[in-house]
Scaffold this active site. Structure first.
Site, short mmCIF file in Angstrom:
data_model
loop_
_atom_site.label_atom_id
_atom_site.label_comp_id
_atom_site.label_asym_id
_atom_site.label_seq_id
_atom_site.Cartn_x
_atom_site.Cartn_y
_atom_site.Cartn_z
N GLY A 1 31.12 -69.97 -75.01
CA GLY A 1 31.01 -69.84 -76.47
C GLY A 1 31.05 -68.37 -76.84
O GLY A 1 30.32 -67.92 -77.72
N MET B 1 32.71 -76.80 -73.61
CA MET B 1 31.56 -76.60 -72.70
C MET B 1 30.82 -77.89 -72.39
O MET B 1 30.06 -77.95 -71.44
CB MET B 1 30.60 -75.55 -73.27
CG MET B 1 29.95 -75.95 -74.58
SD MET B 1 29.15 -74.54 -75.34
CE MET B 1 28.68 -75.23 -76.93
N HIS C 1 21.10 -72.12 -79.41
CA HIS C 1 20.32 -72.37 -80.64
C HIS C 1 21.10 -73.21 -81.66
O HIS C 1 20.54 -73.67 -82.64
CB HIS C 1 19.79 -71.05 -81.25
CG HIS C 1 20.83 -70.20 -81.93
ND1 HIS C 1 20.49 -69.09 -82.68
CD2 HIS C 1 22.19 -70.27 -82.00
CE1 HIS C 1 21.58 -68.52 -83.16
NE2 HIS C 1 22.62 -69.22 -82.78
N GLU D 1 18.76 -65.42 -76.48
CA GLU D 1 18.32 -66.25 -77.61
C GLU D 1 16.92 -65.81 -78.04
O GLU D 1 16.17 -65.25 -77.23
CB GLU D 1 18.23 -67.73 -77.21
CG GLU D 1 19.54 -68.42 -76.92
CD GLU D 1 20.32 -68.86 -78.16
OE1 GLU D 1 19.89 -68.56 -79.29
OE2 GLU D 1 21.37 -69.50 -77.98
#
Ligand SMILES: C[S@@+](CC[C@H](N)C(=O)[O-])C[C@H]1O[C@@H](n2cnc3c(N)ncnc32)[C@H](O)[C@@H]1O
Ligand SMILES: O=c1cc(-c2ccc(O)cc2)oc2c(O)c(O)ccc12
Length: 362
Positions: A205, A249, A266, A295
């Site tokens: 990502g 993913m 998240h 995160e």
């Protein structure tokens, strides 16, 4: 004498009550007009106020600024008065005694581009597409079918929406890239040991590849694989030391010595995170591999303040508005997700960035 003291004490008490009441009024007005801060900052970015002031050493008088920006002097004065009241821009006296506008550390972040610019995040969050879901927040909280606020507003989730709306996809990629630049500087400077000995790193990502580009530049022994959805990868600019790979993913993650995941987990609920993390474990060597996660880690206790730590709580609301099951997590919640995915141990490293680095080992 006693009467006087009592009277003074009573006066003091009344003064305190008045002060408290005016604080209550000030607080409620922050709720009533909270949106104005975002909207006026967006206006400042669109006008290019920060960009113009940055090119000038001297304070810039209103007349000069309004004519350079091609706008009404009286409207600009009101916009700047509001921002100055919030500590964004400053009005100081020039050498000839005239008043002129100058930058502050916060106003510098509203430059349209540049290393530390946060303008793209303001433009994303204030876009009509991202504002619409906020109107569905209570519907989302009440929803029995788990309909996300974004889906309620747009009929599909953020990533489906981005697939068919390249302009909005670019807003997301640019905004996250500007967050990545600030965060990665802090991580590269403070957590370099994490990247020692990693020859291949897949950023799951990874958006437009900004993060991997910075990592490969700082640690040139890394071969970077930027992995994202086809509509993101197809417009990612070429980057030395980074290959762009498209995919999903939830199906498979390209093999590498380590996986990097920033601002991805998240966006998802626990079950989805566990699925993604299981795919990450499959992609790395069982004995030497690791998954590096950037995160927020929320405090267990509810705080009241304005520190960098509180940004996590704000991000949590952004996740509630913009994703279906996404959320920010406490250390305990991270431990649950990581162990359910099959990790044996993990450590959390702090840096000056908003988000710490969680390093998880299978
Ligand atoms: C919030 S952005 C984070 C971008 C980047 N990691 C950063 O911090 O700058 C989340 C990214 O996850 C990507 N993404 C969403 N669903 C995905 C999927 N199923 N497979 C791969 N990437 C996905 C999005 O396209 C987006 O680029
Ligand atoms: O609008 C956002 C912003 C973020 C974001 C901002 C600051 C951080 O320190 C981390 C993340 O993340 C977003 C995101 O993951 C998303 O799916 C939509 C919007 C945003």
């Amino acid at each position: 004498m006693a009467r006087e003291t009592n009277g003074f004490a009573r006066l003091n008490h009344v003064g305190e009550e008045e002060e408290e009441e005016s604080q209550v009024q000030a607080d409620i007005w922050r709720c009533i007009s909270g949106f104005a801060e975002m909207a006026v900052s967006k206006c400042a970015i669109e006008l290019g106020i920060s960009d113009f002031l940055e090119t000038h050493q001297e304070p810039v008088p209103l007349k000069q600024l309004s004519s350079a920006l091609g706008c009404s002097a009286s409207s600009l004065h009101r916009i700047l008065r509001f921002l100055i009241n919030r500590g964004i821009f400053k009005l100081v006296s020039t050498e000839n005694g005239e008043m002129g506008y100058v930058q502050t550390p916060v106003s510098r972040l509203l430059k349209r581009d540049g290393e530390n610019s946060m303008a793209a995040l303001v433009l994303l969050e204030s876009s009509p597409v991202m504002l619409a879901p906020w109107h569905y927040l209570s519907a989302r909280v009440l929803s029995k079918e788990n309909t996300g606020a974004f889906s309620a507003a747009h009929g599909k989730d953020l990533w489906e929406y981005a697939k068919t709306n390249p302009e909005h996809s670019k807003l997301i990629n640019d905004a996250l890239a500007c967050h990545a630049r600030v965060t990665m500087h802090a991580i590269i400077d403070n957590c370099a040991e994490i990247f020692k000995g990693i020859e291949s790193l897949v950023d799951v990502g990874g958006g437009n590849g900004t993060t991997l580009g910075m990592l490969v530049k700082a640690f040139p022994w890394i071969n970077g694989i930027n992995f994202d959805l086809p509509h993101v990868v197809s417009v990612a600019p070429p980057c030395h030391g980074v290959v762009h790979v498209e995919g999903d993913m939830f199906h498979a993650v390209p093999k590498a010595q380590a996986v990097f995941l920033m601002s991805v987990l998240h966006d998802w609920g626990d079950e989805e995170c566990i699925q993604i993390l299981k795919k990450c474990i499959e992609a790395i060597p069982k004995d030497t591999g690791k998954v590096i996660i950037v995160e927020a880690v929320l405090d267990e206790k509810i705080g009241k303040g304005k520190s960098l730590k509180d940004v996590g709580i704000m991000l949590d609301m952004i996740m509630m508005a913009h994703t279906t099951n996404g959320k920010e997590r406490t250390a305990k919640e991270w431990a649950h997700v990581l162990s359910a995915a099959g990790f044996n141990r993990h450590s959390i490293l702090e840096s000056p960035a908003i988000e710490p680095v969680i390093v998880a080992y299978p």
